[in-house]
Design a protein around this motif. Sequence first.
Motif, short mmCIF file in Angstrom:
data_model
loop_
_atom_site.label_atom_id
_atom_site.label_comp_id
_atom_site.label_asym_id
_atom_site.label_seq_id
_atom_site.Cartn_x
_atom_site.Cartn_y
_atom_site.Cartn_z
N VAL A 181 0.84 -1.20 0.00
CA VAL A 181 0.00 0.00 0.00
C VAL A 181 0.87 1.25 0.00
O VAL A 181 0.62 2.22 -0.74
N GLY A 182 1.92 1.25 0.81
CA GLY A 182 2.83 2.39 0.86
C GLY A 182 3.56 2.60 -0.45
O GLY A 182 3.75 3.74 -0.91
N PHE A 183 3.96 1.48 -1.08
CA PHE A 183 4.66 1.55 -2.37
C PHE A 183 3.76 2.17 -3.44
O PHE A 183 4.17 3.06 -4.19
N LEU A 184 2.51 1.69 -3.50
CA LEU A 184 1.58 2.22 -4.51
C LEU A 184 1.26 3.69 -4.24
O LEU A 184 1.18 4.50 -5.18
N ALA A 185 1.13 4.06 -2.97
CA ALA A 185 0.86 5.46 -2.64
C ALA A 185 2.04 6.34 -3.04
O ALA A 185 1.86 7.45 -3.56
N GLY A 186 3.26 5.85 -2.84
CA GLY A 186 4.45 6.61 -3.24
C GLY A 186 4.52 6.81 -4.75
O GLY A 186 4.83 7.91 -5.22
N LEU A 187 4.22 5.75 -5.50
CA LEU A 187 4.20 5.87 -6.96
C LEU A 187 3.16 6.89 -7.40
O LEU A 187 3.40 7.70 -8.30
N ALA A 188 1.98 6.85 -6.77
CA ALA A 188 0.91 7.76 -7.15
C ALA A 188 1.30 9.22 -6.90
O ALA A 188 1.00 10.10 -7.71
N LEU A 189 2.00 9.46 -5.79
CA LEU A 189 2.43 10.83 -5.48
C LEU A 189 3.49 11.34 -6.45
O LEU A 189 3.55 12.54 -6.75
N LEU A 190 4.30 10.41 -6.98
CA LEU A 190 5.35 10.80 -7.92
C LEU A 190 4.84 10.92 -9.36
O LEU A 190 5.49 11.52 -10.21
N SER A 191 3.68 10.32 -9.62
CA SER A 191 3.17 10.22 -11.00
C SER A 191 3.04 11.55 -11.73
O SER A 191 3.38 11.65 -12.93
N PRO A 192 2.56 12.62 -11.08
CA PRO A 192 2.38 13.87 -11.84
C PRO A 192 3.66 14.46 -12.42
O PRO A 192 3.63 15.18 -13.42
N TRP A 196 8.09 7.47 -15.23
CA TRP A 196 8.18 6.05 -14.87
C TRP A 196 7.27 5.71 -13.70
O TRP A 196 6.73 4.59 -13.61
N ALA A 197 7.04 6.66 -12.78
CA ALA A 197 6.13 6.42 -11.67
C ALA A 197 4.69 6.33 -12.16
O ALA A 197 3.90 5.53 -11.66
N ALA A 198 4.36 7.14 -13.17
CA ALA A 198 3.01 7.09 -13.74
C ALA A 198 2.76 5.74 -14.40
O ALA A 198 1.70 5.13 -14.22
N TRP A 199 3.76 5.26 -15.17
CA TRP A 199 3.63 3.95 -15.80
C TRP A 199 3.55 2.84 -14.74
O TRP A 199 2.77 1.90 -14.86
N GLY A 200 4.37 2.98 -13.70
CA GLY A 200 4.34 1.99 -12.63
C GLY A 200 3.01 1.95 -11.91
O GLY A 200 2.48 0.88 -11.60
N THR A 201 2.44 3.11 -11.66
CA THR A 201 1.13 3.19 -11.00
C THR A 201 0.06 2.54 -11.86
O THR A 201 -0.78 1.76 -11.38
N ALA A 202 0.10 2.84 -13.17
CA ALA A 202 -0.88 2.26 -14.09
C ALA A 202 -0.75 0.74 -14.15
O ALA A 202 -1.75 0.01 -14.12
N GLY A 207 -2.86 -4.59 -12.75
CA GLY A 207 -2.65 -5.88 -12.12
C GLY A 207 -3.63 -6.14 -11.00
O GLY A 207 -4.19 -7.24 -10.88
N LEU A 208 -3.87 -5.13 -10.16
CA LEU A 208 -4.83 -5.27 -9.08
C LEU A 208 -6.24 -5.50 -9.61
O LEU A 208 -7.01 -6.29 -9.05
N LEU A 209 -6.58 -4.80 -10.70
CA LEU A 209 -7.91 -4.97 -11.30
C LEU A 209 -8.08 -6.40 -11.80
O LEU A 209 -9.12 -7.03 -11.55
N GLY A 210 -7.05 -6.92 -12.47
CA GLY A 210 -7.13 -8.29 -12.98
C GLY A 210 -7.28 -9.30 -11.87
O GLY A 210 -8.11 -10.22 -11.95
N CYS A 211 -6.49 -9.15 -10.82
CA CYS A 211 -6.57 -10.07 -9.68
C CYS A 211 -7.93 -9.95 -8.99
O CYS A 211 -8.51 -10.95 -8.56
N LEU A 229 -3.87 -18.46 -9.01
CA LEU A 229 -2.95 -18.20 -7.91
C LEU A 229 -2.91 -16.71 -7.59
O LEU A 229 -2.80 -16.31 -6.43
N ALA A 230 -3.03 -15.86 -8.62
CA ALA A 230 -3.03 -14.41 -8.40
C ALA A 230 -4.20 -13.99 -7.52
O ALA A 230 -4.03 -13.17 -6.60
N ALA A 231 -5.38 -14.55 -7.77
CA ALA A 231 -6.55 -14.22 -6.95
C ALA A 231 -6.35 -14.69 -5.52
O ALA A 231 -6.70 -13.99 -4.56
N TYR A 232 -5.75 -15.86 -5.35
CA TYR A 232 -5.50 -16.40 -4.01
C TYR A 232 -4.52 -15.51 -3.24
O TYR A 232 -4.72 -15.21 -2.06
N LEU A 233 -3.46 -15.06 -3.92
CA LEU A 233 -2.48 -14.20 -3.27
C LEU A 233 -3.09 -12.84 -2.90
O LEU A 233 -2.80 -12.29 -1.83
N LEU A 234 -3.92 -12.30 -3.79
CA LEU A 234 -4.57 -11.03 -3.48
C LEU A 234 -5.48 -11.18 -2.27
O LEU A 234 -5.46 -10.35 -1.36
#
Length: 272
Positions: A181-192, A196-202, A207-211, A229-234
């Motif tokens: 959660v912290g990693f994704l929040a950090g990417l989102a803050l850097l995206s603007p 590379w942070a914008a692409w990483g966030t997307a 990936g989260l949507l698919g899972c 397995l992805a759904a199980y891990l999520l």
Amino acid sequence: LRGEIVVNTDASIRIEPSALKRLIAVFSDPSIGAASGRDVSVAREGGRANAGEAGYVGYEMRVRSLETRVAGIVGASGCFYAIRSHLHRVPLPEWLSRDFAAAMIAARHGYRAVSVDAAVCFVPRTTSLAREYRRKVRTMSRGMQTMHHMRHLLNPVRYGWFAWMLFSHKICRWAVPWSGVGFLAGLALLSPTTPWAAWGTAACLVGLLGCSLAWLAAREQPRASAVTLAAYLLAGNVAALHATIDALRGDRMATWEPTRRTAVHATAGRTG
């Protein structure tokens, strides 16, 4: 309970004919205080269920086998484990997890807890990811409360490698979704300001949507074909977030609510 060894089992499992003797045999070593069997996740005969669970159980058993070689396991399998009777009688608040605590109680009294790979028990998988999610929330919430109750065992000066394995196996695992959660929040803050942070966030969001879609498709599905397995891990990581909140709120379950599983048929005991 008048014997020297107490064996705990679930009602829905089956064990190999020689598993009990193999589990008890290790207590000839006076340094061993608790011994856990090796879980093998199996589907109901004539059906399939939650294939992701089998992969996770196999991974967990491998970790326990490695821990046994170092300083002993940090938690036993509640469905099939044995413990010296005087350790079993050590008082423990009723809302805590006694199978998880068994290895820690052994360590606190100068014993080791081990995983016995030859003591095989067959554990039926849950038939849906929804039930598995609820089970994980209960298990992890009780585990976190048990860990807090016995937090003195995290002292590496006194308990050495056992303290390190307890920290890495349990606390680090529970912390994974929070770090995500912290990693994704950090990417989102850097995206603007950072492409590379914008692409990483997307990429993370896709990936989260698919899972999530796989999880929703498999939530009440009794067959394994839709469970990835992805759904199980999520589901497992979201359950860790949920369990942490429950544990911090102090939710207590003095009476364990079991996950209903279809019992393993006798034919499941064949390993060949």
